[in-house]
Design a protein around this motif. Structure first.
Motif, PDB file in Angstrom:
ATOM      1  N   VAL A 167       0.850  -1.200   0.000  1.00 15.18           N
ATOM      2  CA  VAL A 167       0.000   0.000   0.000  1.00 15.18           C
ATOM      3  C   VAL A 167       0.886   1.251   0.000  1.00 15.18           C
ATOM      4  N   MET A 168       1.919   1.238   0.828  1.00 17.07           N
ATOM      5  CA  MET A 168       2.770   2.439   0.961  1.00 17.07           C
ATOM      6  C   MET A 168       3.426   2.782  -0.382  1.00 17.07           C
ATOM      7  N   LYS A 169       3.880   1.742  -1.083  1.00 23.15           N
ATOM      8  CA  LYS A 169       4.515   1.986  -2.396  1.00 23.15           C
ATOM      9  C   LYS A 169       3.555   2.757  -3.306  1.00 23.15           C
ATOM     10  N   GLU A 170       2.301   2.283  -3.346  1.00 25.39           N
ATOM     11  CA  GLU A 170       1.312   2.893  -4.242  1.00 25.39           C
ATOM     12  C   GLU A 170       0.995   4.335  -3.834  1.00 25.39           C
ATOM     13  N   VAL A 171       0.755   4.518  -2.522  1.00 27.54           N
ATOM     14  CA  VAL A 171       0.300   5.855  -2.100  1.00 27.54           C
ATOM     15  C   VAL A 171       1.432   6.880  -2.148  1.00 27.54           C
ATOM     16  N   VAL A 172       2.634   6.431  -1.887  1.00 29.98           N
ATOM     17  CA  VAL A 172       3.755   7.397  -1.960  1.00 29.98           C
ATOM     18  C   VAL A 172       4.008   7.771  -3.421  1.00 29.98           C
ATOM     19  N   LYS A 173       3.837   6.771  -4.314  1.00 26.44           N
ATOM     20  CA  LYS A 173       4.010   7.070  -5.737  1.00 26.44           C
ATOM     21  C   LYS A 173       3.030   8.184  -6.160  1.00 26.44           C
ATOM     22  N   ALA A 174       1.824   8.122  -5.587  1.00 29.96           N
ATOM     23  CA  ALA A 174       0.790   9.097  -5.973  1.00 29.96           C
ATOM     24  C   ALA A 174       0.988  10.463  -5.313  1.00 29.96           C
ATOM     25  N   SER A 175       1.932  10.561  -4.380  1.00 32.00           N
ATOM     26  CA  SER A 175       2.027  11.845  -3.658  1.00 32.00           C
ATOM     27  C   SER A 175       3.460  12.243  -3.318  1.00 32.00           C
ATOM     28  N   ALA A 176       4.427  11.614  -3.958  1.00 32.92           N
ATOM     29  CA  ALA A 176       5.833  11.880  -3.593  1.00 32.92           C
ATOM     30  C   ALA A 176       6.188  13.351  -3.752  1.00 32.92           C
ATOM     31  N   ASP A 177       5.518  14.043  -4.711  1.00 34.06           N
ATOM     32  CA  ASP A 177       5.823  15.466  -4.915  1.00 34.06           C
ATOM     33  C   ASP A 177       5.475  16.297  -3.678  1.00 34.06           C
ATOM     34  N   LEU A 178       4.639  15.760  -2.790  1.00 35.78           N
ATOM     35  CA  LEU A 178       4.256  16.500  -1.579  1.00 35.78           C
ATOM     36  C   LEU A 178       5.197  16.216  -0.408  1.00 35.78           C
ATOM     37  N   LYS A 179       6.139  15.326  -0.607  1.00 33.62           N
ATOM     38  CA  LYS A 179       7.104  14.946   0.445  1.00 33.62           C
ATOM     39  C   LYS A 179       6.399  14.602   1.761  1.00 33.62           C
ATOM     40  N   PRO A 180       5.462  13.627   1.710  1.00 35.81           N
ATOM     41  CA  PRO A 180       4.757  13.252   2.943  1.00 35.81           C
ATOM     42  C   PRO A 180       5.679  12.486   3.883  1.00 35.81           C
TER      43      PRO A 180
END
Ligand code: SF4
Length: 449
Positions: A167-180
């Motif tokens: 799950v983390m791989k997918e969600v970080v891919k979708a929001s990496a530009d936000l540096k969560p």
């Protein structure tokens, strides 16, 4: 071994160009040695010097930035155990937990409050800072939907929570530009979670069962060249979590233990189901070293006291909080309204303006700059005396706003009335109440006289 300011100075360019924000390279070196500046602030340090200096100049608790742009949240970077030693630097972020199994209407309501609740205090705006979006279903699509919803409302400072590396791989891919902030690496998944953080250049939280385990996890991540780490001690009981925070801060500052020198994330929302207790628990971690404090609700009853407490704790104790000098209009005054004057100590201002407001008597309030000192202290320091106040009153512009020439001074400064009378010439100086609680009857009498 830590380098002294002189050792550091020898490796700086010595041009005194001031681009680092301090007047000289020597001053910058001293700040670095004290852990109060970051090496990146000097653009001219050579790579060789940088390598040598980085270890010596790093603050004992690493500053970590979550998010991007103006709304990015910086936590950590602290250099002292106690606020009376020196200022605490980066105030804790207040966060809201939202899970992927909440009803859409509940999520909408929570996000709306998160975005809209804001308080103004001494010219500062107090609000919550960070959203913690949690996967509990194991379905990345649901968490991505939450991220998109938050982004749509311009809420972009995020903690992404999941135990599943898929799950983390997918969600970080979708929001990496936000540096969560990726939450969380544990003993079971640290290698994979670390890889996700590294590939996406995102900060990562670690969660351990005790401080030894946390030290092992942070060592694993730093060995992978990951620097931006946030610690969750794993405790969900107030006492244990409180003890852990003290132990972490002491380990980082006193024992210089780099493996524990990171800011924390703490979850009062998982310590109790009682909203009042949750707010009280959260308030424990404002002065005692919480980095990010996650709540189950952001409402007036918890946000206002916490944000106010945070503001008070994270101001410089050597500089009193002050309100701007000027004329304040309260309850829509006109030319017949009374004129009061007091000092610009923020607490004085809040008490006096609050009492005037609740009296409902239209009033002009003059605030004299006394460098944040209260009336009596300012009087003793020669800052709330006749020859300082009179020129201010004359230049303030109040004479154009009222048709009378009566000025009410605080009862605590009654001794200046004679001199002020002389300095002001045609003004009548009246002595007001000593106590804030007596302002309302005083104003009502004034208005009826
Ligand atoms: Fe010296 Fe670098 Fe600061 Fe310039 S930016 S004053 S060279 S430390």
């Amino acid at each position: 071994m830590a380098l002294s300011g002189i050792d550091i100075f020898k490796m700086l360019p010595k041009t005194n160009c001031q681009e680092c924000g301090v007047p000289t390279c020597m001053a910058f070196a001293m700040k670095l040695a004290a852990g109060q500046a970051e090496l990146d602030a000097c653009p001219y340090v050579t790579d060789e010097a940088k390598e040598k200096l980085e270890e010596a100049s790093a603050p004992p608790i690493r500053p970590v930035v979550i998010g991007v742009g103006e709304k990015a949240l910086k936590v950590g970077g602290e250099t002292v155990l106690f606020r009376h030693e020196k200022t605490f630097i980066n105030s804790p972020g207040i966060g809201l937990l939202i899970t992927d199994v909440m009803d859409e209407s509940v999520v909408d309501e929570k996000l709306k409050k998160f975005k809209e609740i804001e308080y103004e205090r001494v010219g500062l705006y107090l609000s919550a800072d960070i959203l913690a979006l949690k996967d509990t279903s194991g379905d990345a699509v649901k968490l991505i939907k939450l991220i998109e919803k938050a982004k749509g409302m311009d809420l972009t400072t995020l903690v992404l929570m999941s135990d599943s590396t898929d799950v983390m791989k997918e969600v970080v891919k979708a929001s990496a530009d936000l540096k969560p902030l990726i939450y969380a690496a544990t003993a079971a998944n640290v290698d994979e979670m670390g890889k996700i953080a590294l590939e996406n250049n995102c900060p990562i939280a670690i969660r351990g069962n005790n401080l030894d385990e946390i030290a092992e996890l942070s060592t694993k991540l730093t060995d992978m060249k990951i620097k931006d780490i946030v610690i969750d001690t794993g405790a969900r009981k107030l006492k244990q979590s409180f003890d852990d925070h003290i132990a972490l801060r002491r380990a980082a500052l006193v024992d210089k233990n780099r493996t524990l020198g990171f800011p924390t994330i703490v979850f009062p929302c998982e310590m109790t189901n009682d909203p009042i207790k949750e707010a009280i628990f959260a308030s424990t971690f404002v002065p005692k070293y919480g980095g990010i404090i996650i709540l189950s609700e952001v409402e007036g009853h918890n946000l206002f006291p916490l944000a106010l407490q945070r503001m008070n704790i994270y101001t410089d104790p050597q500089r009193p909080m002050a309100t701007s000098e000027g004329i304040y209009e309260i309850n829509s005054p006109d030319e017949n309204s009374p004129v009061l004057i007091t000092s610009n100590f923020s607490l004085t201002y809040f008490i006096v303006s609050g009492e005037i407001e609740s009296s409902k008597v239209p009033t002009w309030l003059l605030i004299k700059d006394t460098e944040g000192l209260s009336v009596l202290t300012a009087w003793a320091a020669g800052k709330f005396v006749a020859d300082a106040i009179a020129p201010f009153i004359k230049k303030s512009g109040i004479e154009e706003k009222v048709s009378h020439k009566k000025i009410v001074i605080p009862g605590a400064a009654a001794t200046i009335s004679g001199e002020l009378d002389e300095e002001l010439g045609d003004w009548e100086v009246q002595i007001g109440p000593r106590e804030g609680a007596h302002i309302t009857p005083f104003l009502k009498n004034w208005a009826n006289a």
